[in-house]
Design a protein around this motif. Structure first.
Motif, short mmCIF file in Angstrom:
data_model
loop_
_atom_site.label_atom_id
_atom_site.label_comp_id
_atom_site.label_asym_id
_atom_site.label_seq_id
_atom_site.Cartn_x
_atom_site.Cartn_y
_atom_site.Cartn_z
N LYS A 123 0.85 -1.20 0.00
CA LYS A 123 0.00 0.00 0.00
C LYS A 123 0.89 1.25 0.00
O LYS A 123 0.65 2.21 -0.73
CB LYS A 123 -0.87 -0.03 1.26
N LEU A 124 1.95 1.20 0.79
CA LEU A 124 2.83 2.37 0.90
C LEU A 124 3.63 2.58 -0.39
O LEU A 124 3.91 3.71 -0.77
CB LEU A 124 3.76 2.20 2.10
N LEU A 125 3.94 1.50 -1.09
CA LEU A 125 4.63 1.62 -2.38
C LEU A 125 3.67 2.22 -3.41
O LEU A 125 4.00 3.14 -4.14
CB LEU A 125 5.10 0.25 -2.85
N LYS A 126 2.43 1.72 -3.39
CA LYS A 126 1.43 2.16 -4.39
C LYS A 126 1.07 3.64 -4.22
O LYS A 126 0.77 4.32 -5.19
CB LYS A 126 0.15 1.32 -4.26
N THR A 127 1.11 4.13 -2.99
CA THR A 127 0.68 5.52 -2.76
C THR A 127 1.87 6.48 -2.65
O THR A 127 1.70 7.63 -2.23
CB THR A 127 -0.14 5.59 -1.45
N GLY A 128 3.08 5.99 -3.01
CA GLY A 128 4.23 6.89 -3.06
C GLY A 128 4.75 7.28 -1.69
O GLY A 128 5.51 8.24 -1.57
N VAL A 129 4.35 6.54 -0.65
CA VAL A 129 4.89 6.80 0.69
C VAL A 129 6.31 6.24 0.75
O VAL A 129 7.22 6.86 1.30
CB VAL A 129 3.99 6.17 1.76
N ILE A 130 6.49 5.07 0.17
CA ILE A 130 7.83 4.49 0.02
C ILE A 130 8.18 4.64 -1.46
O ILE A 130 7.37 4.32 -2.32
CB ILE A 130 7.86 3.00 0.42
N ILE A 131 9.37 5.16 -1.71
CA ILE A 131 9.76 5.44 -3.10
C ILE A 131 11.16 4.89 -3.37
O ILE A 131 11.94 4.66 -2.44
CB ILE A 131 9.75 6.96 -3.37
N ARG A 132 11.48 4.77 -4.67
CA ARG A 132 12.84 4.32 -5.02
C ARG A 132 13.84 5.32 -4.43
O ARG A 132 13.55 6.52 -4.36
CB ARG A 132 13.00 4.28 -6.53
N TYR A 133 14.96 4.85 -4.02
CA TYR A 133 15.95 5.70 -3.34
C TYR A 133 16.35 6.89 -4.20
O TYR A 133 16.54 8.01 -3.72
CB TYR A 133 17.20 4.88 -2.99
N ASP A 134 16.44 6.66 -5.52
CA ASP A 134 16.92 7.74 -6.41
C ASP A 134 15.78 8.58 -6.98
O ASP A 134 15.98 9.37 -7.89
CB ASP A 134 17.73 7.12 -7.55
N PHE A 135 14.58 8.44 -6.44
CA PHE A 135 13.43 9.20 -6.95
C PHE A 135 13.55 10.65 -6.48
O PHE A 135 13.86 10.91 -5.32
CB PHE A 135 12.14 8.59 -6.41
N ASP A 136 13.36 11.62 -7.37
CA ASP A 136 13.43 13.04 -6.99
C ASP A 136 12.02 13.60 -6.86
O ASP A 136 11.36 13.92 -7.86
CB ASP A 136 14.23 13.83 -8.05
N GLU A 137 11.55 13.74 -5.61
CA GLU A 137 10.17 14.16 -5.39
C GLU A 137 9.85 15.53 -6.00
O GLU A 137 8.83 15.71 -6.66
CB GLU A 137 9.87 14.23 -3.88
N ILE A 138 10.74 16.49 -5.81
CA ILE A 138 10.46 17.85 -6.29
C ILE A 138 10.45 17.90 -7.81
O ILE A 138 9.54 18.47 -8.43
CB ILE A 138 11.48 18.86 -5.70
N GLU A 139 11.41 17.22 -8.42
CA GLU A 139 11.45 17.18 -9.90
C GLU A 139 10.15 16.56 -10.43
O GLU A 139 9.54 17.07 -11.38
CB GLU A 139 12.66 16.36 -10.36
N TYR A 140 9.70 15.51 -9.75
CA TYR A 140 8.46 14.82 -10.18
C TYR A 140 7.27 15.77 -10.09
O TYR A 140 6.49 15.91 -11.03
CB TYR A 140 8.22 13.59 -9.28
N VAL A 141 7.14 16.49 -8.97
CA VAL A 141 5.97 17.36 -8.78
C VAL A 141 6.00 18.53 -9.76
O VAL A 141 4.97 18.93 -10.29
CB VAL A 141 5.92 17.83 -7.30
N VAL A 142 7.20 19.05 -10.03
CA VAL A 142 7.32 20.18 -10.97
C VAL A 142 6.96 19.72 -12.39
O VAL A 142 6.13 20.35 -13.07
CB VAL A 142 8.74 20.78 -10.91
N ASN A 143 7.53 18.57 -12.81
CA ASN A 143 7.23 18.08 -14.17
C ASN A 143 5.75 17.75 -14.32
O ASN A 143 5.13 18.09 -15.34
CB ASN A 143 8.08 16.84 -14.46
N LYS A 144 5.18 17.18 -13.29
CA LYS A 144 3.75 16.80 -13.34
C LYS A 144 2.90 18.06 -13.50
O LYS A 144 1.98 18.12 -14.31
CB LYS A 144 3.40 16.07 -12.03
N TYR A 145 3.28 19.12 -12.73
CA TYR A 145 2.49 20.36 -12.79
C TYR A 145 2.51 20.94 -14.21
O TYR A 145 1.46 21.28 -14.76
CB TYR A 145 3.04 21.40 -11.81
N TYR A 146 3.71 21.02 -14.85
CA TYR A 146 3.78 21.65 -16.16
C TYR A 146 3.19 20.76 -17.26
O TYR A 146 2.75 21.24 -18.29
CB TYR A 146 5.22 22.08 -16.46
N LYS A 147 3.15 19.45 -16.98
CA LYS A 147 2.48 18.56 -17.94
C LYS A 147 0.98 18.84 -17.89
O LYS A 147 0.31 18.95 -18.93
CB LYS A 147 2.75 17.09 -17.54
#
Ligand code: SF4
Length: 491
Positions: free
Chosen positions: A70-94
């Motif tokens: 459940k925590l993996l599916k909802t992004g509570v646990i993420i890959r170690y190299d995942f960049d949260e801020i980059e993801y949120v910024v790219n998602k916003y401009y998409k």
């Protein structure tokens, strides 16, 4: 965890998470990065908090239990190299490739007929007083606006000042209303309300263009008249109340567009209880929008007043049985976004909007213009007041200063995340740099000793939880049954 090829993938905990108490005794685990809310009980909360202490999370592929899944599916646990801020910024401009709205603000005049004790007007250089927009300014401004407006864009026009509805500005206000109507735009007016009787017929004539008239009333008469007197010292409370009741009685279309904002500080917060009774006596609940919150500094305070204590006192006043259900009609606002997060999650049962910049002043798009009486264009009235970083000129000729615009747009979530390791950063992208800016910091900014990346104000977790608990009390005591209040998760 090892992928299907058996290579191990390191995981870690998403650091931008927020626990918020919910109406049924459980918790909302809000993930602003993936725009997800997980409803959890105390046991799961403790499990997650313990997991969060681990630097690395090792998960073996074959034996992923439901909780972890459940925590993996909802992004509570993420890959170690995942960049949260980059993801949120790219998602916003998409999701927001181009702006839907062109935001325009007209600073009608630096003059004001009031002498409010906490207003930044007090430091407006006397040389700027009397600087008022002329009709020639406004016609050039609309020439500039037409250049920037794409056919599918909406036009949003703010009238501010000083005081925008001075009697001397009547022809200019009429001209703006007419030009905005031609472009199918909407007008928002922030006024002290003293001349609304003189403007009422004009505003009623353009009621289809008017979206909101924000009036400031700082509490009961004895408090308001001390804080917001006329130049010369005369009280203004009676005249403003008279004007509000005039609009309510005589102009059926305008009355739905009225909002009364109340600003409090440590000297006036204890009178809020009496003021809430006064609003009741006037019969304004449910008729006009009402908002209340602590005063902002905007470089006007030596040491910024203790906003948090003031806000906590405000919340305590609404906890009183006689005031709690008034939350249906009056919004409380700490001014930095904490209360908004609590209101959206608990009262509105939806997800807050996450934007990679605080406000239109820092919008990455070329869609936000503040027209100042000095003939220059700025991104925010505080820039205009200090004649700093104009992004162009519109009078007498039109010019654009793209380097200044790029400079201002640097105050964004990505750059702030490189400077501040703050888990609540995405919830207000560093907040308004001016709201809590002290007099000294304002001077340092004016003298280029600091940049706006150096001035931040994050939402306050304690205030989010305190406000959430107040709203839960409201839901339980004022909303009748509170069954199954779901929150729709984001995409
Ligand atoms: S920077 Fe602050 S004062 Fe300026 S527009 Fe944004 S929120 Fe308002």
């Amino acid at each position: 965890m090892s992928d299907e090829l058996g290579a191990s993938i390191r995981y870690r905990f998403n650091k931008y998470l927020l626990f918020v108490p919910d109406y049924d005794g459980n918790w909302l685990l809000y993930n602003p990065i993936h725009q997800q809310v997980l409803k959890i009980d105390d046991e799961m909360k403790i499990f997650i908090e313990n997991l969060a202490k681990q630097k690395n999370i090792n998960i073996s592929l074959g034996r992923v239990d439901n909780k972890i899944n459940k925590l993996l599916k909802t992004g509570v646990i993420i890959r170690y190299d995942f960049d949260e801020i980059e993801y949120v910024v790219n998602k916003y401009y998409k999701e927001h490739p181009s702006p839907y709205t062109l935001y325009v603000e007209f600073i009608m005049s630096w003059s004001c007929n009031f002498a409010c004790i906490y207003c930044y007007e007090n430091r407006i250089k006397k040389s700027m007083w009397g600087n008022t927009l002329k009709l020639g300014h406004i016609s050039k401004a609309f020439e500039f606006i037409d250049k920037k407006m794409d056919s599918d864009m909406k036009l949003s026009v703010d009238l501010t000042g000083g005081e925008p509805l001075l009697i001397s500005s009547f022809p200019q206000v009429q001209y703006i209303l007419n030009e905005t109507k031609k472009r199918d735009g909407k007008v928002y007016i922030s006024t002290n309300g003293y001349t609304l009787d003189i403007y009422s017929d004009l505003l009623n004539k353009y009621q289809s263009v008017i979206s909101l008239i924000r009036i400031t009333l700082d509490g009961v008469k004895k408090i308001h008249d001390k804080r917001r007197p006329l130049q010369g010292g005369m009280g203004t409370f009676d005249k403003i109340v008279e004007n509000i009741n005039l609009l309510l009685k005589k102009y059926p279309y305008l009355k739905t567009k009225l909002a009364v904002n109340t600003i409090v500080d440590e000297s006036s917060v204890s009178y809020v209880d009496e003021y809430l009774d006064y609003i009741e006596k006037e019969g304004w609940y449910g008729k006009i929008g009402l908002g209340i919150g602590p005063v902002g500094s905007y470089g006007n305070h030596g040491l910024f007043p203790n906003r948090k204590e003031i806000f906590n006192k405000l919340v305590d006043i609404f906890y009183k049985k006689k005031n709690l259900c008034k939350l249906k009609y009056i919004s409380i606002d700490d001014g930095i976004g904490s209360t908004k997060i609590a209101n959206v999650l608990i009262m509105q049962r939806r997800l807050p909007l996450i934007a990679p910049y605080r406000c239109q002043a820092f919008s990455p798009f070329d869609n936000s213009f503040v027209f100042s009486p000095d003939g220059y264009i700025y991104r925010c009235s505080l820039f205009a007041e200090n004649k700093i970083l104009p992004i162009g000129k519109y009078y007498p000729t039109i010019e654009e200063y793209h380097n200044n615009l790029k400079d201002i747009q640097k105050r964004n979530l990505l750059n702030l995340s490189k400077k501040y390791d703050e888990k609540l950063l995405p919830l207000n992208s560093g907040g308004c740099p001016f709201r809590s800016m002290s007099y000294k910091k304002m001077n340092d900014w004016i003298n280029k000793k600091l940049t706006l990346l150096d001035v931040v104000e994050f939402v306050d977790e304690e205030t989010i939880i305190k406000t959430a608990k107040l709203y839960i009390d409201y839901l339980k005591n004022c909303r009748g049954s509170v069954e199954n209040l779901e929150i729709a998760n984001g995409s």
